[in-house]
Design a protein around this motif. Structure first.
Motif, PDB file in Angstrom:
ATOM      1  N   GLU A   1       5.804  -5.336   7.012  1.00 51.74           N
ATOM      2  CA  GLU A   1       6.722  -4.233   7.300  1.00 51.74           C
ATOM      3  C   GLU A   1       7.802  -4.127   6.229  1.00 51.74           C
ATOM      4  OE1 GLU A   1       9.631  -2.602  10.926  1.00 51.74           O
ATOM      5  OE2 GLU A   1       8.678  -4.586  11.075  1.00 51.74           O
ATOM      6  N   MET A   2       8.357  -5.275   5.834  1.00 49.71           N
ATOM      7  CA  MET A   2       9.348  -5.285   4.758  1.00 49.71           C
ATOM      8  C   MET A   2       8.758  -4.755   3.460  1.00 49.71           C
ATOM      9  SD  MET A   2      11.277  -8.970   5.166  1.00 49.71           S
ATOM     10  CE  MET A   2      12.021  -8.818   3.533  1.00 49.71           C
ATOM     11  N   ALA A   3       7.548  -5.191   3.156  1.00 50.81           N
ATOM     12  CA  ALA A   3       6.904  -4.797   1.903  1.00 50.81           C
ATOM     13  C   ALA A   3       6.699  -3.292   1.835  1.00 50.81           C
ATOM     14  CB  ALA A   3       5.565  -5.523   1.771  1.00 50.81           C
ATOM     15  N   ILE A   4       6.221  -2.718   2.917  1.00 52.85           N
ATOM     16  CA  ILE A   4       6.007  -1.270   2.951  1.00 52.85           C
ATOM     17  C   ILE A   4       7.325  -0.529   2.778  1.00 52.85           C
ATOM     18  CG2 ILE A   4       5.290   0.665   4.418  1.00 52.85           C
ATOM     19  CD1 ILE A   4       3.177  -1.262   5.631  1.00 52.85           C
ATOM     20  N   GLU A   5       8.352  -0.989   3.448  1.00 51.04           N
ATOM     21  CA  GLU A   5       9.665  -0.356   3.357  1.00 51.04           C
ATOM     22  C   GLU A   5      10.189  -0.376   1.924  1.00 51.04           C
ATOM     23  OE1 GLU A   5      14.219  -0.807   5.158  1.00 51.04           O
ATOM     24  OE2 GLU A   5      12.604  -2.063   5.929  1.00 51.04           O
ATOM     25  N   GLN A   6      10.033  -1.514   1.241  1.00 55.07           N
ATOM     26  CA  GLN A   6      10.555  -1.618  -0.128  1.00 55.07           C
ATOM     27  C   GLN A   6       9.727  -0.789  -1.102  1.00 55.07           C
ATOM     28  OE1 GLN A   6      13.448  -2.816   0.291  1.00 55.07           O
ATOM     29  NE2 GLN A   6      12.700  -3.504   2.298  1.00 55.07           N
TER      30      GLN A   6
ATOM     31  N   ASN B   1      -1.859   1.507   0.736  1.00 55.09           N
ATOM     32  CA  ASN B   1      -2.015   2.948   0.965  1.00 55.09           C
ATOM     33  C   ASN B   1      -0.733   3.613   1.463  1.00 55.09           C
ATOM     34  OD1 ASN B   1      -4.721   2.816   0.226  1.00 55.09           O
ATOM     35  ND2 ASN B   1      -5.474   2.640   2.329  1.00 55.09           N
ATOM     36  N   GLN B   2       0.263   2.817   1.811  1.00 53.82           N
ATOM     37  CA  GLN B   2       1.506   3.353   2.375  1.00 53.82           C
ATOM     38  C   GLN B   2       2.518   3.768   1.315  1.00 53.82           C
ATOM     39  OE1 GLN B   2       1.717   3.879   5.771  1.00 53.82           O
ATOM     40  NE2 GLN B   2      -0.416   3.225   5.572  1.00 53.82           N
ATOM     41  N   PHE B   3       2.290   3.367   0.060  1.00 51.84           N
ATOM     42  CA  PHE B   3       3.215   3.730  -1.015  1.00 51.84           C
ATOM     43  C   PHE B   3       2.440   3.923  -2.306  1.00 51.84           C
ATOM     44  CE2 PHE B   3       3.624  -0.912  -0.161  1.00 51.84           C
ATOM     45  CZ  PHE B   3       2.964  -1.399  -1.285  1.00 51.84           C
ATOM     46  N   ASP B   4       3.111   4.399  -3.325  1.00 54.47           N
ATOM     47  CA  ASP B   4       2.462   4.690  -4.607  1.00 54.47           C
ATOM     48  C   ASP B   4       2.809   3.613  -5.626  1.00 54.47           C
ATOM     49  OD1 ASP B   4       1.454   7.141  -3.613  1.00 54.47           O
ATOM     50  OD2 ASP B   4       3.379   8.108  -4.024  1.00 54.47           O
TER      51      ASP B   4
ATOM     52  N   GLU C   1      -7.042   4.070  -0.500  1.00 54.97           N
ATOM     53  CA  GLU C   1      -7.001   5.538  -0.486  1.00 54.97           C
ATOM     54  C   GLU C   1      -5.686   5.972  -1.110  1.00 54.97           C
ATOM     55  OE1 GLU C   1      -9.487   7.355   0.322  1.00 54.97           O
ATOM     56  OE2 GLU C   1     -10.777   5.852   1.310  1.00 54.97           O
ATOM     57  N   VAL C   2      -5.617   5.858  -2.445  1.00 53.56           N
ATOM     58  CA  VAL C   2      -4.364   6.149  -3.133  1.00 53.56           C
ATOM     59  C   VAL C   2      -4.113   7.649  -3.177  1.00 53.56           C
ATOM     60  CG1 VAL C   2      -4.495   4.044  -4.510  1.00 53.56           C
ATOM     61  CG2 VAL C   2      -5.471   6.159  -5.414  1.00 53.56           C
ATOM     62  N   LYS C   3      -2.844   8.019  -3.125  1.00 50.56           N
ATOM     63  CA  LYS C   3      -2.458   9.431  -3.119  1.00 50.56           C
ATOM     64  C   LYS C   3      -2.247   9.956  -4.542  1.00 50.56           C
ATOM     65  CE  LYS C   3       0.098   8.473   1.150  1.00 50.56           C
ATOM     66  NZ  LYS C   3       0.118   6.998   0.940  1.00 50.56           N
ATOM     67  N   LYS C   4      -1.913   9.048  -5.463  1.00 50.18           N
ATOM     68  CA  LYS C   4      -1.699   9.428  -6.853  1.00 50.18           C
ATOM     69  C   LYS C   4      -2.558   8.529  -7.751  1.00 50.18           C
ATOM     70  CE  LYS C   4       3.101  10.963  -6.250  1.00 50.18           C
ATOM     71  NZ  LYS C   4       4.511  10.779  -6.711  1.00 50.18           N
ATOM     72  N   ALA C   5      -2.759   8.966  -8.969  1.00 49.87           N
ATOM     73  CA  ALA C   5      -3.527   8.163  -9.921  1.00 49.87           C
ATOM     74  C   ALA C   5      -2.911   6.770 -10.041  1.00 49.87           C
ATOM     75  CB  ALA C   5      -3.562   8.848 -11.275  1.00 49.87           C
TER      76      ALA C   5
END
Length: 276
Positions: free
Chosen positions: A145-150, A187-190, A236-240
């Motif tokens: 959870e911390m990792a995704i937030e950061q 997949n939660q961040f770029d 499932e990345v949103k950006k390259a």
């Protein structure tokens, strides 16, 4: 103080000028890590940092500031370092550094935006795993959870980062689950780049003791390759995003930009025999 210390930096920064900011690791509890066990954490005085910066060529375009986690020096000191960089290397377009989930958590989004505007443009972050079981097992000191937030905070601040993850970290029989959970986190961040490393058991580490005492059983080569394959399948990345397994610890050397290269990279992973 720092002259006698071993300096660590990413292999991709081998030609980048290095500026020491700290030595040792402020956490120093990761059970797989052997790099800083006998080295106390110390921060350089700003005068010492400025002395090093004075030796830079004026047209230096990139700098890597060293230490296991330079972001641990805090916002005010980091901002002062970046201002000194601008003074002595006015053409520097990118200051890069290692960072941890823990240290990023001490900054607000606004502070990170200010650091970006002052020249901090790339961080190398050891996320390691997207499974709390593995993070706790290895003493990482942060949660998923911390990792995704950061990761999301850094995206908001427009600071690029390489997400470092480690296969084999969950142990024998747990590679597929670790890969799936790690992909779900990523997949939660770029990320600018997803960098894999192979869990390696070094002597004199807590992990080595765990292996000796049969408290941790390592995944074999085939299971680790399956972990890389499963990770790729579930990303499932949103950006390259560059996917990079060229670090020296890796079992296989792959590199390509997701999502375009996803199928090619998966096909290049050789499984020796089916996992039972």
């Amino acid at each position: 103080m720092y002259k006698s210390r071993t300096i660590y930096y990413p292999q991709s920064e081998i030609h980048t000028p290095l500026i020491p900011v700290a030595s040792g690791c402020p956490h120093n509890k990761c059970k797989f890590c052997s790099m800083f066990k006998e080295q106390p954490y110390e921060e350089l005085d700003i005068d010492d940092i400025e002395y090093e910066l004075k030796n830079l060529q004026e047209y230096t375009e990139k700098i890597f500031i060293t230490g296991a986690d330079p972001m641990a020096i805090g916002f005010k000191k980091m901002m002062l370092v970046l201002k000194k960089v601008k003074k002595y290397a006015p053409y520097c377009a990118c200051v890069a550094a290692y960072a941890s989930v823990r240290s990023i958590a001490t900054y607000s989004v606004e502070e990170l935006k200010e650091l970006h505007d002052a020249g901090l443009r790339l961080l190398y972050i050891g996320f390691e795993s997207g499974w709390d079981y593995a993070l706790n097992l290895m003493g990482k000191g942060h949660t998923v959870e911390m990792a995704i937030e950061q990761g999301k905070k850094l995206n908001q601040a427009n600071i690029m980062f390489n997400a470092i993850v480690m296969y084999g970290i969950a142990g024998k029989g747990k590679s597929v689950e670790n890969a799936i959970k790690t992909a779900e986190m990523l997949n939660q961040f770029d990320s600018y780049k997803i960098v894999t490393m192979n869990l390696t058991v070094f002597e004199m580490t807590e992990l080595a003791k765990m292996v000796q005492n049969k408290e941790f059983v390592q995944a074999d080569t085939n299971e680790k390759l399956l972990e890389i394959k499963t990770l790729l399948e579930h990303l499932e990345v949103k950006k390259a995003t560059i996917f990079d397994t060229t670090h020296t610890t890796n079992l296989i050397k792959l590199e390509g930009t997701l999502p375009e290269a996803k199928e090619r990279l998966i096909k290049e992973i050789p499984l020796i025999f089916p996992i039972k």
